[in-house]
Design an enzyme around this catalytic site. Structure first.
Site, PDB file in Angstrom:
ATOM      1  CD  GLU A 154     -16.991   9.234  38.718  1.00  0.00           C
ATOM      2  OE1 GLU A 154     -16.978   8.606  39.096  1.00  0.00           O
ATOM      3  OE2 GLU A 154     -15.638  10.773  39.218  1.00  0.00           O
TER       4      GLU A 154
ATOM      5  CD  GLU B 110     -11.982   6.104  38.985  1.00  0.00           C
ATOM      6  OE1 GLU B 110     -12.128   7.280  39.082  1.00  0.00           O
ATOM      7  OE2 GLU B 110     -11.524   5.551  37.904  1.00  0.00           O
TER       8      GLU B 110
END
Length: 260
Positions: free
Chosen positions: A111, A131
């Site tokens: 990210e 994740e």
């Protein structure tokens, strides 16, 4: 600056190195430092380009520091100005940011990389959003990634957490270039120097228009430009640099950009 974030000024370029052994993971304190670094970069008129990388040759950044979380860092804690990693939510950042991904780049590290404008990668770099395996959501990546690469590839990464090597990441358009690991920073600095020699007011206008137009219809965005509603575009059109560009072209010489 030393510590978890090392910075070095090289002309108009700010080099930022995430240096938290063993993996360059980001905890709350580091995120707040990064926010301060990128805010100063944004606000310093002498700095035109940021080049971000990780220390060592194995990790760029794996994202959130799970060990720090186990010791009490709250996942919804105070990340500081700019949000996680100091870049994702930093308002008004109208300067180019180059990411030099020198190894494992996953989770919040991916990210962070996606918050840059140009991504260069070492040939051994790898990318993932793991994740899903810990029962959490890659929130920023869920917003950004399907807009950057084919939808089905982005969803596969989000749903399965599978890894992409540098070649596949380049094939899907996630990164710009691949370089041998020992040449990555040399090539990244070359690109940073090219950008630093360019017109900073034009870069600012490009970034504002691209950012603001992302969720607008084409004609609405174009109308906003023609109606003088983009501050950076208006500043450019009224600038000394705008005149300098025309003069340099007419005189068949390289322009000298001042950012004024």
């Amino acid at each position: 600056m030393t510590g978890p974030i090392r910075t070095a000024r090289r002309g108009h370029v700010l080099e930022v190195t995430l240096d938290r052994p063993k993996a360059n993971a980001i905890d709350l304190a580091t995120s707040r430092i990064m926010g301060g670094v990128f805010t100063e970069f944004r606000d310093d008129p002498e700095l035109r380009v940021a080049l971000v990388t990780g220390a060592g040759d194995k990790f760029f950044c794996p994202g959130w520091d799970l060990k720090a979380a186990a010791d009490g860092d709250a996942v919804d804690g105070d990340y500081g100005v700019g949000g996680f990693g100091g870049l994702q939510e930093l308002r008004g950042l109208n300067k180019p940011v180059i990411m030099a991904v020198n190894g494992i780049c996953c989770g919040g590290g991916l990210e962070l990389a996606l918050s840059g404008d140009i991504i260069l990668a070492a040939d051994h770099a790898s990318f993932a959003l793991p994740e899903i395996r810990s029962g959490t959501v890659a929130d920023a990546a869920s917003i950004k990634l399907p807009k950057r690469i084919p939808y089905h590839i982005a969803m596969e990464m989000l749903f399965t957490g599978r890894w992409l090597d540098a070649e596949e990441a380049a094939r899907w358009g996630m990164i710009n270039q691949i370089h041998p690991a020992d040449q990555l920073m040399e090539k990244a600095r070359e690109m940073a120097d090219v950008l630093a020699s360019g017109p900073p007011l034009v870069y600012a206008a490009i970034k504002e228009v691209v950012r603001e137009a992302e969720d607008m219809k084409f004609q609405d965005a174009l109308n906003k430009i023609t109606k003088s509603q983009f501050e950076t575009v208006e500043k450019l059109y009224r600038s000394e640099d705008q005149l300098e560009g025309a003069k340099a072209f007419a005189e068949k010489r390289d322009p000298v950009w001042t950012g004024r």
